[in-house]
Scaffold this active site. Structure first.
Site, mmCIF file in Angstrom:
data_model
loop_
_atom_site.group_PDB
_atom_site.id
_atom_site.type_symbol
_atom_site.label_atom_id
_atom_site.label_comp_id
_atom_site.label_asym_id
_atom_site.label_seq_id
_atom_site.Cartn_x
_atom_site.Cartn_y
_atom_site.Cartn_z
ATOM 1 N N GLY A 68 0.723 -1.134 0.259
ATOM 2 C CA GLY A 68 -0.049 -0.202 -0.225
ATOM 3 C C GLY A 68 0.932 1.446 -0.080
ATOM 4 C CG ASP A 119 -3.425 10.672 16.727
ATOM 5 O OD1 ASP A 119 -2.530 11.302 15.877
ATOM 6 O OD2 ASP A 119 -4.397 11.047 17.119
ATOM 7 C CG HIS A 120 0.385 10.857 11.720
ATOM 8 N ND1 HIS A 120 -0.962 10.578 11.280
ATOM 9 C CD2 HIS A 120 0.758 12.245 11.544
ATOM 10 C CE1 HIS A 120 -1.353 11.712 10.927
ATOM 11 N NE2 HIS A 120 -0.562 12.742 10.637
ATOM 12 C CE LYS A 148 2.114 15.981 12.615
ATOM 13 N NZ LYS A 148 2.734 16.263 11.498
ATOM 14 C CG HIS A 196 -5.055 14.128 14.435
ATOM 15 N ND1 HIS A 196 -4.145 12.748 14.305
ATOM 16 C CD2 HIS A 196 -5.396 14.083 13.258
ATOM 17 C CE1 HIS A 196 -4.411 12.137 13.311
ATOM 18 N NE2 HIS A 196 -5.003 13.008 12.333
#
Length: 487
Positions: free
Chosen positions: A16, A179-180, A184, A242
């Site tokens: 993907g 949850d990217h 961060k 987020h």
């Protein structure tokens, strides 16, 4: 050289877009840095028919921009294996089990396995069930872990169903919900700034803070995502995950230690005190919006976007006030907003401190000190404080103490997916959402969505290129506050 990690990493959805853009380059960066050396292997699996050589070429292309030493890259790629598989067929897991065991022996992997699900959410429970029933979860390994992409459900009910399915095969401590935003760098800086400085640590409460603001604004419209976005909107797409995860770092109690279990316990103390609104309270504390045309007519309104129903009531903007019923935050509003087609792209936190007593006389005006953590698109920290003006009179002005992430720092900063894969290998759940936090976020968001579903709004109600509906500004004005970030 860092300590070597021993593991077998399996990517479901291995052909993907996410795997090619993020997952393989992130894994390669871990290899270049020495976290992965000899005792690791990677399996990619998907429905696509590929030879090992074709899969290797796919990986080679995906990491090309990160390669400095081709021999090093080829050594990395040699640890990759591919299985064509229908993940809905239990019999298809037999070949994977055989390969798992072969790789375990070949690379000395000690039964350590991480299963990364980069597939449609409807398959999460199915894959977890077959990993358990078909014997891929090892009894002799130091760990078996499951990494899951968002969304984790589409409501509290669906999320709970998914949680129950996963719990049949994995303990909650083994489940790493991605949850990217939590990966961060500047989101992680919230903890460093808050707990690493006594000035802020001691003042992080109702006695010194007037309000807290979190903004996640985008300049783009729905683009090619209308099919998904019209069923989710900004509320489910950006607020439930987020935004709420950022809020967790801001509202949490001070943890007993910086271990992941203590961090999650501290966050949950805050999440569990979040006030869930009834229908009347939603109307009082939340605003929804949908973008119209831009002022110059060059950008079309949401209702004219491809695949958007002409009568859509979907929100492309959300602003609201959160209230935590806990001693630390009594009376302190947490304002959040997120939307598309806004004036500027920015993800930021603004902590507005109280003015304090003015001892300087009637001609002197004091501003609220504001601590700002800039997350995207540029990272940085700003602290606006009161200082003396340069005139002969004793007057004050606002000065800005600021630091911006340097280009050199950016080069050294791990990408969010690199950090999250590494944390999962280490068993560090600090930067992953746990079930309690996910459940509370869904209950909170569901109450808002149910209230909105019961009424109709006049859309569009904000101009593309603005900072959202006028009602968003009015929401804060009712409390005598205003948005720090004007766009």
């Amino acid at each position: 050289m860092p300590a070597e990690i021993t593991t077998l990493l399996t990517f479901f959805g291995g052909t993907g877009d996410l795997a090619k853009r993020k997952l393989y380059p992130s894994t390669y960066n871990l290899f270049k840095k020495g976290f992965l050396q000899e005792h690791f292997a990677v399996i990619g699996t998907a429905r696509q028919e590929l030879t090992t050589e074709e899969f290797h070429e796919m990986v080679r292309e995906s990491i090309a921009d990160f390669v400095e030493d081709q021999a090093n890259a080829e050594e990395f790629i040699s640890h990759f294996y591919y299985i064509q598989q229908d993940i809905t067929d239990s019999a298809a897991y037999a070949d994977m089990l055989t390969l798992n065991n072969e790789l375990d022996a070949k690379y000395g992997l000690k039964g350590n396995r991480i299963f990364y699900m980069s597939v449609a959410p409807r398959f999460f429970g199915t894959v977890a069930k077959y990993l358990k029933s078909e014997g891929l979860i090892t009894e002799n390994g130091e760990y078996n872990r499951l990494m899951i992409e968002k969304p984790f459900g589409t409501s509290f009910g669906t999320a709970e169903d998914l949680q129950n399915e996963l719990s049949e095969a994995f303990d909650d401590a083994q489940i790493f919900r991605i949850d990217h935003y939590l990966g961060k760098e500047m989101v992680q800086n919230i903890a460093a700034v808050r707990f690493g400085n006594p000035l802020f640590d001691a003042a992080w409460n109702k006695d010194y803070i007037e309000n807290v603001q979190v903004t996640l604004s985008e300049v783009l419209g729905v683009e090619e995502r209308a099919g998904y976005y019209d069923t989710a909107g900004a509320l489910r797409d950006m607020i439930q995950n987020h935004t709420m995860q950022i809020i967790g770092w801001l509202a949490m109690e001070k943890p007993a230690s910086f271990k992941d279990t203590d961090i999650r316990a501290a966050k949950n103390a805050a999440f569990n005190s979040l006030k869930i609104y009834n229908r009347e309270e939603v109307a009082e504390n939340f605003v929804r919006g949908q973008y119209g045309e831009s002022a110059d007519g060059t950008q079309k309104k949401y209702l004219d976007e491809m695949d958007v129903p002409a009568d859509s009531q979907n929100n492309t903007f959300v602003a609201g006030k959160l209230q935590f019923e806990m001693p630390r935050w009594e009376g302190v509003p947490f304002y959040i907003r997120s939307g598309k087609r806004l004036a500027a792209k920015s993800t930021r936190v603004d902590v507005v401190f109280k003015k304090g007593l003015n001892i300087f006389g009637g001609d002197v005006e004091l501003a609220n000190p504001v601590l700002t953590i800039l997350i995207d698109p540029k990272g940085g920290i700003e602290f606006k404080i009161n200082a003396k003006d340069v005139t002969s009179e004793f007057l004050t002005r606002v000065v800005n103490l600021n630091w911006t992430v340097s280009d050199e720092d950016k080069k050294l900063t791990p990408e969010p997916y690199e950090r999250m894969i590494h944390d999962a290998m280490d068993g560090n759940g600090s930067n992953f959402a746990d079930w309690n936090g996910v459940a509370i976020a869904w209950k909170f968001v569901d109450a808002i969505q149910e209230a909105w579903d019961a009424t109709r709004e006049q859309f569009p109600n904000y101009v593309s290129g603005s900072m959202g509906p006028v009602a968003s500004d009015e929401l804060l004005a009712k409390d005598g506050n205003e948005w720090v970030f004007k766009g």
